[in-house]
Enzyme design. Structure first.
Site, PDB file in Angstrom:
ATOM      1  N   ASN A  62      -3.106  -0.781   6.477  1.00 50.18           N
ATOM      2  CA  ASN A  62      -2.789  -2.118   7.020  1.00 50.18           C
ATOM      3  C   ASN A  62      -1.659  -2.797   6.235  1.00 50.18           C
ATOM      4  O   ASN A  62      -1.562  -4.010   6.204  1.00 50.18           O
ATOM      5  CB  ASN A  62      -4.051  -2.990   7.114  1.00 50.18           C
ATOM      6  CG  ASN A  62      -4.666  -3.297   5.775  1.00 50.18           C
ATOM      7  OD1 ASN A  62      -4.295  -2.697   4.769  1.00 50.18           O
ATOM      8  ND2 ASN A  62      -5.607  -4.218   5.734  1.00 50.18           N
ATOM      9  N   GLU A  92      -7.641 -11.320  -9.424  1.00 50.97           N
ATOM     10  CA  GLU A  92      -6.792 -10.242  -8.896  1.00 50.97           C
ATOM     11  C   GLU A  92      -5.433 -10.226  -9.597  1.00 50.97           C
ATOM     12  O   GLU A  92      -4.925  -9.165  -9.938  1.00 50.97           O
ATOM     13  CB  GLU A  92      -6.636 -10.385  -7.378  1.00 50.97           C
ATOM     14  CG  GLU A  92      -7.951 -10.157  -6.665  1.00 50.97           C
ATOM     15  CD  GLU A  92      -7.783  -9.687  -5.238  1.00 50.97           C
ATOM     16  OE1 GLU A  92      -6.662  -9.308  -4.840  1.00 50.97           O
ATOM     17  OE2 GLU A  92      -8.798  -9.688  -4.513  1.00 50.97           O
ATOM     18  N   LYS A 110       0.819  -1.218   0.000  1.00 49.81           N
ATOM     19  CA  LYS A 110       0.000   0.000   0.000  1.00 49.81           C
ATOM     20  C   LYS A 110       0.861   1.280   0.000  1.00 49.81           C
ATOM     21  O   LYS A 110       2.057   1.238   0.339  1.00 49.81           O
ATOM     22  CB  LYS A 110      -0.973  -0.052   1.179  1.00 49.81           C
ATOM     23  CG  LYS A 110      -1.981  -1.208   1.011  1.00 49.81           C
ATOM     24  CD  LYS A 110      -3.187  -1.101   1.905  1.00 49.81           C
ATOM     25  CE  LYS A 110      -4.172  -2.220   1.611  1.00 49.81           C
ATOM     26  NZ  LYS A 110      -5.413  -2.128   2.392  1.00 49.81           N
ATOM     27  N   HIS A 154      -2.310  -5.477   0.747  1.00 50.13           N
ATOM     28  CA  HIS A 154      -3.533  -6.204   0.367  1.00 50.13           C
ATOM     29  C   HIS A 154      -3.081  -7.515  -0.255  1.00 50.13           C
ATOM     30  O   HIS A 154      -2.073  -7.558  -0.971  1.00 50.13           O
ATOM     31  CB  HIS A 154      -4.337  -5.404  -0.664  1.00 50.13           C
ATOM     32  CG  HIS A 154      -5.377  -6.238  -1.335  1.00 50.13           C
ATOM     33  ND1 HIS A 154      -6.605  -6.490  -0.765  1.00 50.13           N
ATOM     34  CD2 HIS A 154      -5.352  -6.940  -2.500  1.00 50.13           C
ATOM     35  CE1 HIS A 154      -7.287  -7.301  -1.563  1.00 50.13           C
ATOM     36  NE2 HIS A 154      -6.553  -7.577  -2.618  1.00 50.13           N
ATOM     37  N   TYR A 157     -11.512  -3.051  -6.215  1.00 47.00           N
ATOM     38  CA  TYR A 157     -12.143  -3.290  -4.904  1.00 47.00           C
ATOM     39  C   TYR A 157     -13.669  -3.332  -5.023  1.00 47.00           C
ATOM     40  O   TYR A 157     -14.364  -3.061  -4.043  1.00 47.00           O
ATOM     41  CB  TYR A 157     -11.744  -2.181  -3.935  1.00 47.00           C
ATOM     42  CG  TYR A 157     -10.392  -2.382  -3.238  1.00 47.00           C
ATOM     43  CD1 TYR A 157     -10.133  -3.502  -2.449  1.00 47.00           C
ATOM     44  CD2 TYR A 157      -9.392  -1.408  -3.326  1.00 47.00           C
ATOM     45  CE1 TYR A 157      -8.915  -3.671  -1.785  1.00 47.00           C
ATOM     46  CE2 TYR A 157      -8.170  -1.558  -2.662  1.00 47.00           C
ATOM     47  CZ  TYR A 157      -7.945  -2.698  -1.888  1.00 47.00           C
ATOM     48  OH  TYR A 157      -6.749  -2.858  -1.218  1.00 47.00           O
TER      49      TYR A 157
HETATM   50  P1  CMP Z   1      -7.573  -4.999   1.972  1.00 47.19           P
HETATM   51  O1  CMP Z   1      -7.008  -6.357   2.092  1.00 47.19           O
HETATM   52  O2  CMP Z   1      -6.870  -4.001   1.126  1.00 47.19           O
HETATM   53  O3  CMP Z   1      -9.073  -5.141   1.425  1.00 47.19           O
HETATM   54  C1  CMP Z   1     -10.021  -4.084   1.616  1.00 47.19           C
HETATM   55  C2  CMP Z   1      -9.545  -3.058   2.584  1.00 47.19           C
HETATM   56  O4  CMP Z   1     -10.530  -2.216   3.159  1.00 47.19           O
HETATM   57  C3  CMP Z   1      -8.938  -3.763   3.793  1.00 47.19           C
HETATM   58  O5  CMP Z   1      -7.722  -4.390   3.428  1.00 47.19           O
HETATM   59  C4  CMP Z   1      -8.813  -2.615   4.778  1.00 47.19           C
HETATM   60  O6  CMP Z   1      -7.625  -1.862   4.552  1.00 47.19           O
HETATM   61  C5  CMP Z   1      -9.994  -1.710   4.388  1.00 47.19           C
HETATM   62  N1  CMP Z   1     -11.044  -1.680   5.428  1.00 47.19           N
HETATM   63  C6  CMP Z   1     -11.414  -0.611   6.138  1.00 47.19           C
HETATM   64  N2  CMP Z   1     -12.398  -0.916   6.993  1.00 47.19           N
HETATM   65  C7  CMP Z   1     -12.662  -2.235   6.828  1.00 47.19           C
HETATM   66  C8  CMP Z   1     -13.565  -3.157   7.437  1.00 47.19           C
HETATM   67  N3  CMP Z   1     -14.422  -2.781   8.402  1.00 47.19           N
HETATM   68  N4  CMP Z   1     -13.551  -4.444   7.011  1.00 47.19           N
HETATM   69  C9  CMP Z   1     -12.708  -4.848   6.036  1.00 47.19           C
HETATM   70  N5  CMP Z   1     -11.806  -4.013   5.411  1.00 47.19           N
HETATM   71  C10 CMP Z   1     -11.794  -2.718   5.812  1.00 47.19           C
END
Ligand code: CMP
Length: 138
Positions: free
Chosen positions: A112, A126, A9, A115, A49
């Site tokens: 986080n 993906e 990210k 992904h 997404y």
């Molecule tokens: P990622 O694996 O990138 O997939 C979707 C992203 O949405 C997730 O990681 C988080 O960074 C973000 N996100 C924010 N809030 C939530 C939530 N409540 N549940 C899941 N993903 C979330």
């Protein structure tokens, strides 16, 4: 060899942690089959997404993921999808086990760290969102 997708990210790329993360996945037995450095447009991010469209965090997710360049990587290994999930850890960095990538590089639910393709969705979609078959070396 099974293929999966890892996306580093924008905040982690900006902190120059890409090399550390790629070294970790190589050490874990993954081959790097494809690698790109790119800035997603809002349209591309919304398509990528799409499964999260309509959720309360969607707009913030799109704003963040388009805020700077990301690294996308196609990784290959036996049992790649599930093994990568183990070393990446819980979506929420505060819930991720010590030593997992999200525990090390994640800050909060949006920031986080990385992904990855989920085994419950479509890892191949993906991978092919970013890479054509001829771009993937094996
Ligand atoms: P990622 O694996 O990138 O997939 C979707 C992203 O949405 C997730 O990681 C988080 O960074 C973000 N996100 C924010 N809030 C939530 C939530 N409540 N549940 C899941 N993903 C979330």
């Amino acid at each position: 060899m099974e293929k999966t997708l890892l996306l580093i990210k924008p905040d982690v790329v900006a902190r120059n942690k890409t090399g550390e993360i790629l070294a970790r996945v190589e050490k874990e037995g993954f081959a790097i089959l494809g690698l790109k450095h790119l800035l997603l447009s809002p349209q591309e991010a919304e398509l990528f997404y799409g499964i999260h469209r309509g959720k309360e965090f969607f707009e913030e997710l799109i704003a963040f993921i388009t805020s700077g360049p990301v690294i996308v990587c196609c990784l290959g290994r036996e049992n790649a999808v599930r093994y990568l999930q183990e070393i990446v850890g819980d979506t929420n960095p505060s819930e991720a086990k010590p030593g997992t990538l999200r525990a090390i590089y994640g800050t909060d639910m949006h920031r986080n760290g990385v992904h990855i393709a989920s085994p419950d969705e479509n890892p191949s979609r993906e991978v092919h969102f970013f890479f054509s078959t001829r771009e993937l070396c094996s």
